[in-house]
Motif scaffolding. Structure first.
Motif, PDB file in Angstrom:
ATOM      1  N   PRO A  19       4.893   2.262   6.836  1.00  0.00           N
ATOM      2  CA  PRO A  19       4.624   1.185   5.722  1.00  0.00           C
ATOM      3  C   PRO A  19       4.122   0.263   6.098  1.00  0.00           C
ATOM      4  O   PRO A  19       4.666  -0.061   7.144  1.00  0.00           O
ATOM      5  N   GLY A  77       0.771  -1.514   0.016  1.00  0.00           N
ATOM      6  CA  GLY A  77       0.339  -0.400  -0.081  1.00  0.00           C
ATOM      7  C   GLY A  77       0.880   1.321   0.017  1.00  0.00           C
ATOM      8  O   GLY A  77       1.572   0.811  -0.655  1.00  0.00           O
ATOM      9  N   ASP A  78       0.079   2.575   0.829  1.00  0.00           N
ATOM     10  CA  ASP A  78       0.593   3.417   1.288  1.00  0.00           C
ATOM     11  C   ASP A  78       2.347   3.662   1.840  1.00  0.00           C
ATOM     12  O   ASP A  78       2.113   3.002   2.860  1.00  0.00           O
ATOM     13  N   SER A  79       3.469   4.005   1.109  1.00  0.00           N
ATOM     14  CA  SER A  79       4.714   4.124   1.796  1.00  0.00           C
ATOM     15  C   SER A  79       4.607   5.482   2.526  1.00  0.00           C
ATOM     16  O   SER A  79       5.454   5.720   2.147  1.00  0.00           O
ATOM     17  N   GLY A  80       3.891   5.636   3.775  1.00  0.00           N
ATOM     18  CA  GLY A  80       4.268   7.378   4.480  1.00  0.00           C
ATOM     19  C   GLY A  80       4.654   6.796   4.892  1.00  0.00           C
ATOM     20  O   GLY A  80       5.785   6.264   5.018  1.00  0.00           O
ATOM     21  N   THR A 108       7.892  -1.662  -4.429  1.00  0.00           N
ATOM     22  CA  THR A 108       6.385  -1.364  -4.113  1.00  0.00           C
ATOM     23  C   THR A 108       5.202  -1.158  -5.419  1.00  0.00           C
ATOM     24  O   THR A 108       5.956  -1.927  -6.147  1.00  0.00           O
TER      25      THR A 108
END
Length: 181
Positions: A57, A51-54, A129
């Motif tokens: 992650p 998912g999102d690599s904020g 990713t």
């Protein structure tokens, strides 16, 4: 004085994964000695980010049985390079075989020697990713389960000694410190 390096040797074992050589080596001071060397074709390992690599992650770890360690270990997907295979292609293949996921992006982190005192094995570390789920195709001797884990929790697992696999600890620390910071 001659340059350090191999001056002779004998292959004493050749197996499916490794070979063992007795190398006659000239050392930097000019002396010569015999070293036992394990030869390995190299490997790739990959930190899969879901998912999102904020800021924090989710990392897809695997919990895999390792006979040499006599226990299950938390690891990132990894495996041996096939002849002629690029490290990036190996990382993609191992990710798919072990987890079922494919990645839209695979970026190299760095390359490390595992134990340069007695082996030439190098592991190429990557981060993946854009993961898309699919079907795993594990080898007969691979017993593992997928363990999605927040990166912050995986780093705590390293600190507490729960992640004991060196390539996994180093790849996670590198990704957290240099790629995701």
């Amino acid at each position: 004085m001659s340059e350090p390096g191999k001056v002779g040797g004998t292959r004493v074992y050749h197996g499916r994964i490794i070979s063992v050589d007795l190398d006659e080596v000239r050392f930097p001071d000019g002396s010569v000695g015999t070293l036992e060397m394990i030869r390995h074709p190299g490997a790739s390992a990959v930190v899969p980010l879901l998912g999102d690599s904020g800021d924090d992650p989710e990392v897809l770890l695997i919990r895999q049985y390792r006979y040499a360690a006599e226990q299950f270990l938390y690891e990132i997907p990894a495996g041996r390079l096939d002849p002629g295979e690029s490290p990036a292609d190996c990382a993609r293949r191992e990710l798919q075989e072990e987890t079922g996921y494919t990645a839209t992006c695979v970026e190299q982190l760095f390359t490390m020697y595992t134990t340069p005192g007695f082996t030439d094995e190098k592991i190429h570390l990557f981060v993946a990713t854009g993961l898309v789920p699919g079907e795993a195709h594990r080898e007969a001797d691979e017993f593992m389960e997928l363990v999605p884990t927040r990166l912050s929790h995986a780093l705590s697992m390293i600190e507490r000694g729960e992640i004991q696999d060196a390539k996994t600890a180093l790849a996670l620390l590198y990704a957290a410190g240099f790629r995701l910071s």
